[in-house]
Design a protein around this motif. Structure first.
Motif, PDB file in Angstrom:
ATOM      1  N   ASP A  69      39.955  89.569  69.154  1.00 16.49           N
ATOM      2  CA  ASP A  69      38.962  90.394  68.488  1.00 16.49           C
ATOM      3  C   ASP A  69      39.629  91.726  68.185  1.00 16.49           C
ATOM      4  OD1 ASP A  69      35.987  90.116  67.884  1.00 16.49           O
ATOM      5  OD2 ASP A  69      36.130  92.167  68.637  1.00 16.49           O
ATOM      6  N   THR A  70      39.385  92.224  66.983  1.00 15.11           N
ATOM      7  CA  THR A  70      40.033  93.456  66.556  1.00 15.11           C
ATOM      8  C   THR A  70      38.992  94.529  66.279  1.00 15.11           C
ATOM      9  OG1 THR A  70      41.922  92.261  65.692  1.00 15.11           O
ATOM     10  CG2 THR A  70      41.546  94.435  64.797  1.00 15.11           C
ATOM     11  N   ALA A  71      39.338  95.742  66.654  1.00 15.36           N
ATOM     12  CA  ALA A  71      38.435  96.878  66.476  1.00 15.36           C
ATOM     13  C   ALA A  71      39.191  98.032  65.822  1.00 15.36           C
ATOM     14  CB  ALA A  71      37.900  97.321  67.834  1.00 15.36           C
ATOM     15  N   LEU A  72      38.452  98.879  65.140  1.00 15.88           N
ATOM     16  CA  LEU A  72      38.990 100.116  64.586  1.00 15.88           C
ATOM     17  C   LEU A  72      38.073 101.236  65.068  1.00 15.88           C
ATOM     18  CD1 LEU A  72      41.181 101.376  62.786  1.00 15.88           C
ATOM     19  CD2 LEU A  72      39.617 101.106  60.847  1.00 15.88           C
ATOM     20  N   CYS A  73      38.632 102.101  65.896  1.00 18.34           N
ATOM     21  CA  CYS A  73      37.849 103.119  66.600  1.00 18.34           C
ATOM     22  C   CYS A  73      38.207 104.514  66.100  1.00 18.34           C
ATOM     23  CB  CYS A  73      38.136 103.014  68.098  1.00 18.34           C
ATOM     24  SG  CYS A  73      37.913 101.356  68.773  1.00 18.34           S
ATOM     25  N   PHE A  74      37.248 105.197  65.515  1.00 20.27           N
ATOM     26  CA  PHE A  74      37.487 106.539  64.984  1.00 20.27           C
ATOM     27  C   PHE A  74      37.389 107.573  66.102  1.00 20.27           C
ATOM     28  CE2 PHE A  74      35.398 105.196  60.689  1.00 20.27           C
ATOM     29  CZ  PHE A  74      36.464 104.363  60.430  1.00 20.27           C
ATOM     30  N   ASP A  75      38.371 108.455  66.193  1.00 18.53           N
ATOM     31  CA  ASP A  75      38.360 109.513  67.201  1.00 18.53           C
ATOM     32  C   ASP A  75      37.105 110.377  67.065  1.00 18.53           C
ATOM     33  OD1 ASP A  75      40.886 108.516  67.852  1.00 18.53           O
ATOM     34  OD2 ASP A  75      41.976 110.235  67.025  1.00 18.53           O
ATOM     35  N   SER A  76      36.747 110.745  65.837  1.00 25.26           N
ATOM     36  CA  SER A  76      35.599 111.632  65.600  1.00 25.26           C
ATOM     37  C   SER A  76      34.252 110.974  65.897  1.00 25.26           C
ATOM     38  CB  SER A  76      35.595 112.126  64.153  1.00 25.26           C
ATOM     39  OG  SER A  76      36.669 113.024  63.951  1.00 25.26           O
ATOM     40  N   PHE A  77      34.237 109.647  65.991  1.00 22.66           N
ATOM     41  CA  PHE A  77      32.994 108.915  66.257  1.00 22.66           C
ATOM     42  C   PHE A  77      32.964 108.363  67.680  1.00 22.66           C
ATOM     43  CE2 PHE A  77      31.787 107.544  61.631  1.00 22.66           C
ATOM     44  CZ  PHE A  77      31.829 108.855  61.225  1.00 22.66           C
ATOM     45  N   ASN A  78      33.796 108.934  68.570  1.00 23.17           N
ATOM     46  CA  ASN A  78      33.852 108.482  69.965  1.00 23.17           C
ATOM     47  C   ASN A  78      34.052 106.977  70.097  1.00 23.17           C
ATOM     48  OD1 ASN A  78      33.498 111.088  71.081  1.00 23.17           O
ATOM     49  ND2 ASN A  78      31.303 110.947  70.668  1.00 23.17           N
ATOM     50  N   GLY A  79      34.913 106.414  69.238  1.00 19.15           N
ATOM     51  CA  GLY A  79      35.253 105.000  69.342  1.00 19.15           C
ATOM     52  C   GLY A  79      34.527 104.074  68.389  1.00 19.15           C
ATOM     53  N   LEU A  80      33.509 104.556  67.718  1.00 18.41           N
ATOM     54  CA  LEU A  80      32.820 103.701  66.734  1.00 18.41           C
ATOM     55  C   LEU A  80      33.590 103.767  65.418  1.00 18.41           C
ATOM     56  CD1 LEU A  80      29.119 104.578  67.512  1.00 18.41           C
ATOM     57  CD2 LEU A  80      30.308 102.439  68.018  1.00 18.41           C
ATOM     58  N   PRO A  81      33.510 102.811  64.545  1.00 12.73           N
ATOM     59  CA  PRO A  81      32.718 101.589  64.608  1.00 12.73           C
ATOM     60  C   PRO A  81      33.238 100.522  65.560  1.00 12.73           C
ATOM     61  CG  PRO A  81      33.907 101.675  62.526  1.00 12.73           C
ATOM     62  CD  PRO A  81      34.182 102.960  63.257  1.00 12.73           C
ATOM     63  N   GLY A  82      34.459 100.643  66.069  1.00 14.37           N
ATOM     64  CA  GLY A  82      34.940  99.716  67.077  1.00 14.37           C
ATOM     65  C   GLY A  82      34.900  98.272  66.614  1.00 14.37           C
ATOM     66  N   ALA A  83      34.288  97.425  67.439  1.00 16.38           N
ATOM     67  CA  ALA A  83      34.217  95.992  67.145  1.00 16.38           C
ATOM     68  C   ALA A  83      33.358  95.689  65.921  1.00 16.38           C
ATOM     69  CB  ALA A  83      33.666  95.246  68.356  1.00 16.38           C
ATOM     70  N   TYR A  84      32.586  96.654  65.478  1.00 14.63           N
ATOM     71  CA  TYR A  84      31.703  96.441  64.326  1.00 14.63           C
ATOM     72  C   TYR A  84      32.390  96.702  62.987  1.00 14.63           C
ATOM     73  CZ  TYR A  84      28.430  96.836  68.193  1.00 14.63           C
ATOM     74  OH  TYR A  84      27.792  96.677  69.399  1.00 14.63           O
ATOM     75  N   ILE A  85      33.684  96.994  63.003  1.00 16.39           N
ATOM     76  CA  ILE A  85      34.380  97.371  61.770  1.00 16.39           C
ATOM     77  C   ILE A  85      34.283  96.293  60.692  1.00 16.39           C
ATOM     78  CG2 ILE A  85      36.645  96.588  62.595  1.00 16.39           C
ATOM     79  CD1 ILE A  85      35.905  99.599  60.254  1.00 16.39           C
ATOM     80  N   LYS A  86      34.325  95.044  61.077  1.00 16.70           N
ATOM     81  CA  LYS A  86      34.230  93.951  60.102  1.00 16.70           C
ATOM     82  C   LYS A  86      32.945  94.080  59.269  1.00 16.70           C
ATOM     83  CE  LYS A  86      33.580  88.926  60.128  1.00 16.70           C
ATOM     84  NZ  LYS A  86      33.573  87.744  61.006  1.00 16.70           N
ATOM     85  N   TRP A  87      31.859  94.410  59.933  1.00 18.07           N
ATOM     86  CA  TRP A  87      30.563  94.514  59.247  1.00 18.07           C
ATOM     87  C   TRP A  87      30.493  95.791  58.412  1.00 18.07           C
ATOM     88  CZ3 TRP A  87      29.332  89.850  59.358  1.00 18.07           C
ATOM     89  CH2 TRP A  87      29.614  89.071  60.470  1.00 18.07           C
TER      90      TRP A  87
END
Length: 193
Positions: A72-90
């Motif tokens: 599972d791959t995530a993209l976590c933005f520093d400014s968003f405290n880790g979001l979108p994280g695992a939800y990046i696909k959506w």
């Protein structure tokens, strides 16, 4: 003795191609098989919980005794405290790449972490998790846009290129997926002697 079958569960052709390239040196130890099962993904911010739940589900669907792994791959933005994280696909599906870049327009910090979490089971009830992380910056899309968010992620170690602009071997050497699979390859070396 022939190499044991190990099932990689993914329906993403680009991800499968990349994983085959990364695991090429292990081809004498395992026979990689793809099963494009449609797995339910639990909604959680804990990436290891998501990967473990997917691996358990895949193992149950494929039957006992079959070694299997999911990632599972995530993209976590520093400014968003880790979001979108695992939800990046959506986010990519609903907003597009330009929309994701725009989300950070009001923030000075455009830093992000790309994270791959891989969970493997030997088919006998033992689960192992491996994780790779690459830090970088979210940038305006550059390069081919045919693989997720590669064209908007510029790793700190890429000499100014996005993943999409990089040669595949160079990308795999520093990518989140490459790092997770480096750990997995070390495990395979001891697991399948």
């Amino acid at each position: 003795m022939s190499a044991p079958d190990v099932v990689f569960v993914t329906g993403n052709a680009n991800k499968l191609k990349e994983v085959k390239m990364i695991l090429a040196s292990e081809s004498s130890k395992i026979n990689l098989i793809n099963e494009p099962l449609d797995l339910e993904e639990i909604q959680d911010v804990d990436l290891q919980s998501i990967a473990l739940a997917k691996c358990k589900q895949a193992s149950k669907l494929l039957g006992p005794g079959r070694p299997v792994f999911v990632e599972d791959t995530a993209l976590c933005f520093d400014s968003f405290n880790g979001l979108p994280g695992a939800y990046i696909k959506w986010f990519v599906k609903s907003m597009g790449l330009a929309g994701i870049v725009q989300m950070l327009s009001g923030f000075e910090n455009k830093g992000a972490e790309a994270i791959t979490t891989l969970t493997y089971t030997d088919g006998e009830g033992h689960f192992h998790t491996f994780q790779g992380v690459t830090h970088g910056t979210i940038v305006t899309s550059r390069g081919p846009t045919d693989f997720g968010w590669d064209s908007i992620f510029q790793p700190d170690e890429s000499h100014g290129q996005t993943y999409a602009e990089m040669d595949k071997a160079a990308k795999n050497a520093i990518s989140h997926r490459g790092r997770a699979f480096a750990e997995f390859k070390a495990f395979i070396a001891t697991e399948f002697k």
